[in-house]
Motif scaffolding. Structure first.
Motif, PDB file in Angstrom:
ATOM      1  N   SER B  79      43.587  37.381  23.234  1.00  0.00           N
ATOM      2  CA  SER B  79      44.555  38.262  23.899  1.00  0.00           C
ATOM      3  C   SER B  79      45.425  38.987  22.869  1.00  0.00           C
ATOM      4  O   SER B  79      45.738  40.169  23.022  1.00  0.00           O
ATOM      5  CB  SER B  79      45.420  37.461  24.861  1.00  0.00           C
ATOM      6  N   LEU B  88      45.747  46.488  24.738  1.00  0.00           N
ATOM      7  CA  LEU B  88      45.389  45.935  26.049  1.00  0.00           C
ATOM      8  C   LEU B  88      46.427  44.887  26.480  1.00  0.00           C
ATOM      9  O   LEU B  88      46.832  44.044  25.685  1.00  0.00           O
ATOM     10  CB  LEU B  88      44.002  45.299  25.972  1.00  0.00           C
ATOM     11  N   TRP B  91      47.870  40.245  29.953  1.00  0.00           N
ATOM     12  CA  TRP B  91      47.453  39.703  31.260  1.00  0.00           C
ATOM     13  C   TRP B  91      45.943  39.814  31.377  1.00  0.00           C
ATOM     14  O   TRP B  91      45.284  38.889  31.865  1.00  0.00           O
ATOM     15  CB  TRP B  91      48.102  40.478  32.400  1.00  0.00           C
ATOM     16  N   ILE B  92      45.401  40.947  30.946  1.00  0.00           N
ATOM     17  CA  ILE B  92      43.947  41.125  30.969  1.00  0.00           C
ATOM     18  C   ILE B  92      43.335  40.322  29.821  1.00  0.00           C
ATOM     19  O   ILE B  92      42.291  39.675  29.981  1.00  0.00           O
ATOM     20  CB  ILE B  92      43.573  42.619  30.855  1.00  0.00           C
TER      21      ILE B  92
END
Lengths: 235, 328
Positions: B79, B88, B91-92
């Protein structure tokens, strides 16, 4: 139904079964008798796919089972009740039975029907259904082991030494249950040291000595065989 | 089917107790205004959830992994790198890390599930160490031992907050979610199959249970959640390096929490975290300068005492001693 031919089984470098052949027809009650360490359990375990070093042929309803994993054998319709019961002590009776239904896990309704049928056959199990299997008596555990095997709705049930460690009255009861199951169109392959009981119940029997089948015939005929009487019945 | 006999201790009002506890946990952070205690809460939730993830594989299936730091680290690095390189949202990134970790877990399972007990533990220990070495040496990607600092610009969409309170609630949510998942597994057929495998592999196999497949499901769940916790850690601490997210000690610690709390139980890992995290924090705060590392000694003492006097763990022991806690 089941045709075993030229079966050889080894544990590591030690060969325990030599060129074993036997045949079982639909609906029969067959016993395998013999002394300790003769190879009875090994034969049943080989049929159920639990052993790796197996060669020869095990044909069940036209399907070759040698080299197939245990779940494929169960899916084909053979279920093995291992020696010494081996219930899952920390699961409840009902949970043990649900594990037995693994190969039929897709249908909840089916599961409930199997449970109801087996509770009918084994009322004590219904009574103790939420109790941990480890807290059951030896006889009840043996019943649970058999019931758990039946949850997959096998057409052939292989039972390894169900009388082991049970009081005579319970041995009697276990055999009665097996006879009942056999009448319900489940073919039974029983391995027993309790030669007299096993032979008097069986349609046919195989006598196994040092990993080889030495004698075969109708159960009641074998009871009168001179060699067998001397070796196993002490007569 | 109607039960023939009422189970002993069947008291319907007991069903309310867990909800009261959950409610109390929801209100508690609003009462505590002290950052130190909020930090403790966050770490308890973090470690409790992570230990719960470990417990899915090690507790229910009995496959003791000592390589779970790698999944935690994969989550943290995936992440963070997606955020730093591509902007990005974490959360994704959290999902991406989870998926990546469970893929690696699947491969690890396929290779290592033929090993049993100690041998499996050793293989996973090596796997964890490989993760650490990769994180240290793939400098161009991970920044090596210097680590990666995350940007600090509070934005809910980027999983970044100014105060501690949002982290407490996200942590609490993950903590409760893992407990709920564990409860669901324990009371589902997957749980029965895993327990059957753990208690008697051959009997389970003889019944046709595909023991490899059910363990892979446990592995995928376990590694996914571990990675999610890794992302949570990275977003909370805003700095990661190999020794804070990939070290062997993390694997050992997560196992320790679950074992002391009660391995193979729904609440055991959470109980373990509730006991150990505050001890470690207090000792570090009080004696961090005079006696650094003292908390490790205390950990050791607690572990020895628990294994001697309550080998099933503290959770099951409490249940046994306090009839009130026995399941309704």
């Amino acid at each position: 139904m089941l045709k075993v031919s030229g079966l050889n089984v080894s544990y590591g470098d030690v060969q325990v079964l030599f060129d074993v052949s036997l045949e079982i027809r639909v609906g029969e009650f067959i016993s395998i008798v013999g002394a300790n360490a003769a190879g009875k359990s090994t034969l049943l375990r080989a049929i159920s796919g639990l052993l790796k070093k197996t060669s020869g042929s095990i044909e069940f309803q036209g399907k070759q089972l040698v080299g197939r994993p245990p779940y494929a054998v169960v899916e084909a319709g053979i279920v093995h009740i291992p020696e010494g019961r081996h219930v899952f002590p920390l699961l409840s009776v009902r949970e043990n039975l649900e594990v037995g239904a693994y190969t039929r896990r897709k249908s909840r309704k089916d599961l409930r029907r199997s449970l109801e049928e087996l509770y009918g056959l084994f009322p004590q199990l219904y009574h103790h259904r939420d109790q941990l299997a480890g807290s059951l008596s030896g006889g009840e555990q043996q019943m649970l082991a058999i019931a758990r095997g039946l949850m997959s709705r096998p057409t052939l049930l292989t039972v390894d030494e169900p009388s082991l460690g049970l009081a005579p009255m319970l041995v009697e009861k276990t055999f009665q249950i097996l006879e009942h199951i056999n009448k319900e169109n489940v073919t039974v392959l029983l391995s027993e040291q309790n030669v007299f009981n096993a032979l008097s119940m069986s349609d046919r029997a195989y006598v196994i000595e040092n990993g080889r089948i030495v004698l075969t015939g109708a159960g009641k005929e074998l009871l009168t065989d001179e060699h067998l009487k001397k070796a196993y019945l002490g007569m | 089917m109607k039960p023939l006999i009422d189970r002993p201790g069947s008291r319907p009002w007991l069903k309310v107790v867990p909800w009261i506890v959950v409610l109390a946990l929801c209100v508690l952070p609003l009462i505590i205004r002290n950052d130190f205690y909020l930090d403790a809460l966050i770490l308890i939730f973090l470690w409790g959830a992570y230990a719960g993830a470990w417990n899915i594989l090690a507790g229910y299936a009995g496959m003791m992994s000592l390589g779970h730091s790698a999944f935690f680290g994969i989550g943290a690095y995936t992440s963070t790198l997606l955020l730093l390189r591509f902007g990005l949202s974490p959360w994704i990134g959290m999902l991406a890390g989870g998926l990546f970790a469970s893929t690696i877990g699947l491969i690890l399972g396929v290779i290592c599930f033929r090993l049993r007990s100690h041998y499996f533990a050793l293989a996973t220990l090596a796997f964890g160490e490989v993760g650490y070495i990769c994180a240290v040496n793939f400098r161009s990607l991970t920044g090596g031992s210097e680590g990666l600092a995350l940007p600090i610009r509070p934005d809910a969409l980027l999983f970044s907050f100014a105060g501690k309170l949002p982290y407490v609630y996200i942590g609490l949510f993950l903590f409760l979610a893992v407990i709920a998942i564990s409860y669901a597994i324990e009371h589902s057929r997957l749980g029965y199959y895993l327990t059957a495998f753990r208690e008697n592999e051959n009997a389970a196999r003889a019944l046709g249970v595909r023991t490899g497949r059910v363990r892979l499901i446990a592995m995928v769940l376990s590694s996914f959640i571990s990675a999610v916790m890794g992302t949570f850690y990275a977003q909370y601490v805003v700095f990661i390096d190999p020794s804070s997210v990939m070290r062997i000690q993390i694997s050992v610690q997560v196992a320790l929490f679950a074992i002391v709390g009660g391995i193979g139980t729904t609440l055991g890992p959470a109980i373990g975290a509730m006991i150990f995290v505050p001890i470690a924090m207090l000792l570090r705060a009080e004696m961090g300068t005079s006696l650094p590392g003292l908390h490790m000694i205390i950990y050791g003492v607690i572990l020895v005492l628990v294994l001697l006097y309550m080998p099933q763990g503290i959770g099951p022991k409490l249940k046994e001693k306090i009839p009130f806690l026995r399941s309704p």
